[in-house]
Design an enzyme around this catalytic site. Structure first.
Site, short mmCIF file in Angstrom:
data_model
loop_
_atom_site.label_atom_id
_atom_site.label_comp_id
_atom_site.label_asym_id
_atom_site.label_seq_id
_atom_site.Cartn_x
_atom_site.Cartn_y
_atom_site.Cartn_z
N HIS A 1 -43.03 38.59 -12.15
CA HIS A 1 -44.54 38.51 -11.49
C HIS A 1 -44.37 37.63 -10.22
CE1 HIS A 1 -46.23 41.46 -14.31
NE2 HIS A 1 -45.77 40.30 -15.27
N ASP A 2 -44.68 36.40 -10.57
CA ASP A 2 -45.22 35.42 -9.27
C ASP A 2 -44.06 34.97 -8.51
OD1 ASP A 2 -47.46 34.91 -10.90
OD2 ASP A 2 -46.61 33.94 -12.51
#
Length: 315
Positions: free
Chosen positions: A242-243
């Site tokens: 994700h990040d």
């Protein structure tokens, strides 16, 4: 031009990969500070994890400021069921000798941003937006002084990953998210619709391990542990990384696509608290307040991740 950034984070391995990528990109990004917030695990652990990753990379020059322990309203909902008890389960790293820098993260965000020319600093937000909202409360001019915010959070059509309706970062502190999205600051939002297209497949993880550095070996194991939750839940080959999309969108924006839309934050719904209501088709007549990225070139994205992590050679 080198873009100054502040990275606000609640480190699980995804977050750490993101800020290590930024640190490995000095020709494009100047990391002014990491700021930590209670999120995936409590604040003392998110701060520890940030320091541990920096120490592994030999980057004791980057200040880490601890911030809010919990959301603006209510109590913190952590996610140990995904990230393990420490947020960094899956590989034994030594306790960091590094210590947090003095000061409360929202205050330091204000000081660092306002000390730079208007329109120069970008906030990279990988966590609940509590620190950012508190900084905006402390300094009402902050939003107008920023270049922008790039954040990972929310969802449009994917549904939620912590409730049926809400993505974790927004659900933990929807009041903070509502304040940030209403601030007028230019926002680039990377929701689950985008990150769910970029999975840590076995082949990609093998490429990470093949870098053959202490950093790559550690994050091979940390991510393998971290993504077992998604593999068990969905039956997929790996889980979403994700990040790091936040840093990738700054380094290589051509890897992403999306559109401008109005994003509202549900703060009161019994079933929908923390939901991001994205007016994708412009039916509300509300002015767009975010560039919502819903597509990513997953192979190009992982090429970038591998390339930047391979540049980190310190142990």
């Amino acid at each position: 031009m080198i873009r100054p950034v502040i990275i606000d984070t609640d480190p699980s391995p995804d977050d750490a990969v993101a800020f290590l990528m930024a640190l490995a990109s000095p020709d494009e990004l100047e990391v002014l500070a990491l700021t930590t917030v209670g999120g995936n695990v409590p604040l003392h652990l998110t701060t520890r994890n940030a320091l541990m990753a920096l120490e592994l990379a030999g980057r004791d020059d980057v200040p880490v400021y601890a911030g809010a322990e919990g959301p603006l309203a209510g109590t913190l909902r952590t996610a140990e069921h995904v990230h393990g008890a420490t947020g960094f389960d899956g590989y034994d790293l030594p306790e960091p000798a590094l210590r947090p820098a003095a000061g409360f993260a929202p205050d330091r965000i204000v000081e660092l941003v306002m000390a730079r020319p208007a329109g120069s600093v970008t906030l990279c937000c990988l966590a609940p937006l509590t620190n950012i909202a508190l900084a905006m409360i402390r300094e009402p001019r902050l939003a107008d002084h920023l270049h922008g915010i790039v954040l990972m959070g929310g969802a449009r059509s994917e549904g939620g990953n912590i409730t049926p309706a809400a993505e974790y970062n927004i659900h933990v502190d929807p009041e903070a998210a509502s304040r940030v999205f209403a601030s007028g600051v230019p926002i680039t939002m990377i929701p689950l619709d985008c990150t769910h297209r970029a999975l840590t497949t076995a082949a990609r993880m093998a490429r990470l391990r093949a870098i053959d550095t202490p950093i790559a070996e550690a994050f091979y194991h940390l991510l393998r542990f971290n993504k077992t939750f998604n593999e068990r839940q969905w039956g997929t080959d790996g889980g979403p990384l994700h990040d790091p999309t936040v840093i990738a969108a700054l380094l290589q924006p051509h890897l992403f696509s999306g559109r401008l839309a109005h994003v509202g934050i549900e703060c009161h719904g019994e079933l929908t608290r923390g939901m991001t209501v994205i007016d994708w088709w412009g039916v509300s007549g509300r002015h767009p307040n975010a560039l919502v990225l819903n597509r990513v070139d997953a192979e190009g994205y992982f090429n970038l991740v591998i390339d930047r992590l391979s540049r980190l050679r310190a142990a």
